[in-house]
Design an enzyme around this catalytic site. Sequence first.
Site, PDB file in Angstrom:
ATOM      1  N   PHE A  54       0.850  -1.194   0.000  1.00 14.33           N
ATOM      2  CA  PHE A  54       0.000   0.000   0.000  1.00 14.33           C
ATOM      3  C   PHE A  54       0.878   1.233   0.000  1.00 14.33           C
ATOM      4  O   PHE A  54       1.722   1.398   0.870  1.00 14.33           O
ATOM      5  CB  PHE A  54      -0.944   0.032   1.210  1.00 14.33           C
ATOM      6  CG  PHE A  54      -1.892   1.209   1.142  1.00 14.33           C
ATOM      7  CD1 PHE A  54      -2.968   1.199   0.264  1.00 14.33           C
ATOM      8  CD2 PHE A  54      -1.675   2.336   1.917  1.00 14.33           C
ATOM      9  CE1 PHE A  54      -3.822   2.297   0.160  1.00 14.33           C
ATOM     10  CE2 PHE A  54      -2.533   3.438   1.821  1.00 14.33           C
ATOM     11  CZ  PHE A  54      -3.604   3.409   0.941  1.00 14.33           C
ATOM     12  N   ASP A  81       9.083   2.613   1.913  1.00 12.18           N
ATOM     13  CA  ASP A  81       7.894   3.333   2.357  1.00 12.18           C
ATOM     14  C   ASP A  81       7.720   3.055   3.847  1.00 12.18           C
ATOM     15  O   ASP A  81       7.202   2.010   4.244  1.00 12.18           O
ATOM     16  CB  ASP A  81       6.676   2.855   1.546  1.00 12.18           C
ATOM     17  CG  ASP A  81       5.384   3.538   1.979  1.00 12.18           C
ATOM     18  OD1 ASP A  81       5.369   4.161   3.062  1.00 12.18           O
ATOM     19  OD2 ASP A  81       4.397   3.442   1.228  1.00 12.18           O
ATOM     20  N   LYS A  90       2.432   9.325   8.502  1.00 11.52           N
ATOM     21  CA  LYS A  90       1.532   9.043   9.634  1.00 11.52           C
ATOM     22  C   LYS A  90       1.979   9.594  11.003  1.00 11.52           C
ATOM     23  O   LYS A  90       1.463  10.575  11.468  1.00 11.52           O
ATOM     24  CB  LYS A  90       1.275   7.549   9.710  1.00 11.52           C
ATOM     25  CG  LYS A  90       0.447   7.067   8.509  1.00 11.52           C
ATOM     26  CD  LYS A  90      -0.139   5.688   8.721  1.00 11.52           C
ATOM     27  CE  LYS A  90      -1.239   5.385   7.732  1.00 11.52           C
ATOM     28  NZ  LYS A  90      -0.831   4.795   6.474  1.00 11.52           N
TER      29      LYS A  90
END
Length: 398
Positions: free
Chosen positions: A140, A225, A254
């Site tokens: 993702f 990532d 995040k």
Amino acid sequence: MMSVSEAWIERGLTHVAHTYGRYPLVAAKGEGCWLTDIDGKKYLDFLAGVAVNNLGHCHPKVVKALQDQAAKLIHCSNFYHIPAQIELAEKICQHSFGDRVFFCNSGAEANEAAIKLARKYSSDCGHSDRFEIITAKASFHGRTLTTVTATGQEKMQAGFAPLMGGFRYVPFGAIDQLKTAISPATCAIMLEPVQGEGGIHVPPPGYFQAVRELCDQHGLLLILDEVQTGIGRTGRLFAYQHEEIEPDVMTLAKGLAGGPPIGAMVSREKFAAALGPGTHGSTFGGNPLAAAAGLAALTSIIEDGVIDNCTAMGRYLYSAMERLKAKYPFIVEVRGRGLMLGMELSIDGGDIVKTALDRGLLINCTVGKVLRFVPPLIVTTSEIDQMLDILDSIFAEI
Ligand SMILES: *Cc1c(COP(=O)(O)O)cnc(C)c1O
């Protein structure tokens, strides 16, 4: 009579986009690992805004940094120098392989920047025919058209054709298939150190060392990532630090600012030079407010023993989940690293998440049957025990 929550939920359905299947919780305030809804019901938050609130809700140091900065300067253009942004970049580089940081506002944007960097670097080296990026299945990387193309999950790409060109997918953790996928058009490999949304997949030992070697052999950029794994989540500040390798580029978002929106692409100088003045940008990226929160949050994560707590609580929770697995046959596997843990079930997890919500516990479920636990890294054993009691009570009824 409608509760206050029910009234808000009805209003929300009218003018807010229906892009999320939202649970019937109307958020009002938060403190530490606890979220309170508008009717005053308290929830133990093991989702933490999807691994964003690494310091819990409204951490006093983040609140103070935001309040102080808001009273001084909220926004100014990246045409000027921004002290908090400079200090945050310094701190990220001091504690990682990085030399330079590009700031943006989300994980998808950080990955966009990394993809643009890889292509531009290749083109600057005279290889404009080398543009392909290999990513993993079940990965993702975001929801923009390019990052959803990078994401190796067809269900997230369906209906958005034509997708971006230049991506190729391999199974995560399988080095031979990665080797075979490399072509003369390849310029980079982009992977999550531990796959998050795809169901909490930890790579086999030695995988990332082999990936690093392949990148060196073929002159490819290794992009990690770390949008979900970064900022202490896995028990190291950055998850690549478990692997005894360094990437060329790493993306963060995040947990970086303890709540406010922020994204960052960190790279070595050699590659960063490809994005010179005018090649890329973001109006809000690294703005004073987000950067001040980022500096406060990152400093606290590094200096306040948060990562040690993450490691200890991660072990505690993992063992408890293993005990649940021994007790309930529908638990297939427990996996993860630090406080990024998943419990794969042989049954659908959706109803468990709903029942947990009723009983005051926030968790979520990825890919249909993997329950995901990403609590704030400041969680205590007592809070983990309370969480387990609720989970056990739900499992016992299945
Ligand atoms: C959440 C996530 C993203 C996307 O971040 P947004 O801020 O939602 O754009 C990208 N990569 C990983 C690994 C993520 O977990």
